[in-house]
Design a protein around this motif. Sequence first.
Motif: not given
Length: 415
Positions: A367-391
């Motif tokens: 949280s201390s490193f984030l700016y205007q982004v929540q730790p549970t940001d769906p776009a970031a988590l969804g992007g991580a899942v998409l990258v993992l599934a592709s690999v």
Amino acid sequence: LSGDRSLGDALRTGGRTAVGSGAARRLRSGLVITEIAVSLLFLSAAGLLVRSFVALVRTPIGLDPIGLVTIQIRLARPPAPADRPALERTLVNTLRAVPGVTDVAFGGGLAMTDVTAGPFAIEGPAGPLVTDLPFCETPFVGREYFRVARIPLVEGRTFDTSDPVVASRELVVNAALARRFWPGRNAVGSRLRVGDGAHAEWLTVVGVVGDVHLPGTTGDLFNLQMYRSTSAASRFVSNVMLRVSGPAGQLEPVLRRAVEGAGVSAKLGQVWRTESVIERRVLARPRFALAVFGVFAMLALAVSAAGLYGIIAYAVTQRTREIGVRVALGADEVAVARLVLGDSARLVTAGGCLGLLGAYAGTRMLSSFLYQVQPTDPAALGGAVLVLASVAFIATLVPMRRAVRIDPMDALRSD
């Protein structure tokens, strides 16, 4: 009948071969699931940091930093208050004549170290109203500072340069301070008392300018600025802001000679670019965190992809006889591919669910490193899942292609 018994025996044998040692298979699968979970955790963290970094870069700071340079003037002795206006004019004219310098103004850039402590009181019909503001940034700047920095003037005007005494009692506030002290009305013309007791003085607001703020660095209190004229400073303002058209490094020797030759017993001190200040105070820390988590994410992703490839390839080898029998019984390439992808999907799904749970809990520490982004940001988590599934899909392609090319006769003769 004997052919049917042979096929049945082959299927049962292939099934037993595919099963192998249950404990060893579960251990291998567990390791791969853990690797996938860890890689998803690091990918999620990296995705959050990427989105945060982009938000930092895109957030306006209220001035134009490109080509903005602040220099420090060191005088041999402090000038008397009456001599400051003439000294300022001499330095401004000297610096403005330097090739590559397009504009000059006294002021401190983003290094706003002048802070005035409260209490502050607002003039009202029933008497002074003391505010709860404990302190406020109070840069001492010249009249041209806002134009050189390209800070927009919202209301009113800047300081009156015709009379230094009048200018010393004038105040230019930023829009955030105006909203806080005078909500819903025009702040220009209002009076603000700074300090208390014998040192208290009433200042008149003559203008409102846009907010200047470095995103992600300070709290709300440091979003508030009241600008005062350099004629009101208790000492000579030594910082000068320049708007330049070329690299600051090439201008420094020329600026040094110009300051030393101005005839005011002055030398050039520090020189810093506003863009470098933004880089150091805003972008350096999140960029370092992004690099660290990005490296770990790539390593974890490579390890999980290698593990997934290994276990799927091993499973295909162990199930060669079974796959051959299925092909002999009429299974097409799509069915064989679905069989292999199913094994991979089960591992990825298990690791992904575990990784999302870990990311939900672990990314809160960012949280201390984030700016205007929540730790549970769906776009970031969804992007991580998409990258993992592709690999994971790419890691499964080679074993899957090997499986669909299995010759049933060779498979049945392999044992």
